[in-house]
Design an enzyme around this catalytic site. Structure first.
Site, short mmCIF file in Angstrom:
data_model
loop_
_atom_site.label_atom_id
_atom_site.label_comp_id
_atom_site.label_asym_id
_atom_site.label_seq_id
_atom_site.Cartn_x
_atom_site.Cartn_y
_atom_site.Cartn_z
N LYS A 1 40.56 -52.30 38.64
CA LYS A 1 41.36 -51.36 39.42
C LYS A 1 40.63 -50.03 39.46
O LYS A 1 40.37 -49.41 38.43
CB LYS A 1 42.75 -51.20 38.79
N LYS B 1 41.43 -54.28 43.09
CA LYS B 1 42.26 -53.31 43.81
C LYS B 1 41.56 -51.98 43.92
O LYS B 1 40.99 -51.53 42.92
CB LYS B 1 43.56 -53.17 43.02
#
Ligand code: PBG
Length: 309
Positions: free
Chosen positions: A179, A233
């Protein structure tokens, strides 16, 4: 006949925002077309998703300001918004999967995903201990998949052990493994009400967009600690990472087409820069081409309808 990849509604996970109150939905100006739903209305959204063949929803709370605190204790309240929403979805639509986010940012007064010291630095191990409790509370409420999105080190292993000890060996873990500290999360922070609260940035625990090999090391750690599936992400700007993770690990890899990506498509379409439906389907297909097992997207309902039609 020659298409190598195909989009299917079963590839999609629908994120849903929950708010306090009753009988209403709140529009989110930064995410045109996306709403926060009160608990009594969230079940209908899950049903609509299931009817279109979407296998899973991801729930995010907008915690009322008076319940946010320095340590985010509301995250551990078994009757908090998210736990109520999990139960409402499971009651209305037992066949749909429910994924919950494990991180403290919707609950802390400072908007960080973890506990902070007096200098504003996030405390890894103290945070992990809380995340373990939060994951257990969510699993107890009925979450099928817990998804730590906080990026603390060691939290996947700690959560896996605690779930096993609690007899919850069937609760799966989707680790937000890679992330990035991204500029694409702005509308989401509006949606959960943490944007104005955030002090500083999240670069101390989220990844540097300059790094790709580090993503593989992050994934390797989470897999070794017991993650059942991993996530990359944001989505579209990081397809190289999705492809590399798929190639190296051969386990389910999900991509999150995040709020800023959704907003870009909506604003581009509204400005006449592209055709909305085509933009939605082309970007989602790109994730499949890169090797994603599935995609979290705010366009899930529209995309499922478009695929069916
Ligand atoms: C919080 C969390 C974020 C998102 C999902 N979980 C935001 C952040 O890390 O600041 C972003 C999702 C999106 O932008 O759609 N831990």
């Amino acid at each position: 006949m020659l298409a190598e990849h195909r989009l299917h509604p079963s590839d999609l996970i629908l994120p849903l925002f929950v708010c306090a109150g009753q009988g209403c939905e709140e529009p989110i100006p930064a995410l045109p077309g996306v709403y926060r739903w009160t608990v009594d209305r969230i079940g209908a959204q899950a049903k609509a998703a299931a009817a279109l063949g979407i296998p899973c929803v991801a729930l995010f709370p907008n915690t009322p300001a008076n319940l946010r605190s320095e340590r985010g204790e509301e995250a551990l309240n078994p009757d908090n918004l998210i736990c109520q929403a999990v139960k409402a979805v499971k009651n209305a639509c037992p066949e749909i999967g429910v994924l919950t986010d494990v991180a403290l940012d919707p609950y802390t007064a400072h908007g960080h995903d973890g506990l902070v010291d007096q200098h504003g630095c996030v405390l890894n191990d103290e945070t992990t201990a809380m995340l373990v409790e939060q994951a257990l509370v969510q699993a107890e409420a009925g979450a099928d998949i817990v998804a730590p999105s906080d990026m603390m080190d060691g939290r996947v292993g700690a959560i896996r052990r605690a779930l096993e000890d609690a007899g919850r060996c069937d609760t799966a873990i989707m680790a937000y493994a890679a992330k990035y500290a991204s500029a694409f999360y702005g509308p989401f922070r509006d949606a959960v009400g943490s944007r104005g609260l955030l002090k500083g940035d999240k670069r101390g625990y989220q990844m540097d967009p300059a790094n790709a090999a580090e993503a593989l090391r992050e994934v390797a750690l989470d897999v070794a600690e017991g993650a059942d599936m991993v996530m990359v992400k944001p989505g579209l700007p990081y397809l190289d990472v999705v492809a590399a993770v798929k190639r190296e690990f051969r386990l389910p890899v999900f991509a999150y087409q995040v709020s800023g990506e959704y907003a870009m498509i909506e604003h581009a379409a509204a400005a006449g820069a592209g055709e909305r439906d085509a933009l939605i389907l082309e970007t989602l297909l790109a994730f499949k081409r890169a090797g994603a097992t599935g995609i979290l997207t705010y366009h899930a309902l529209d995309a499922a309808r478009l695929i069916d039609g």
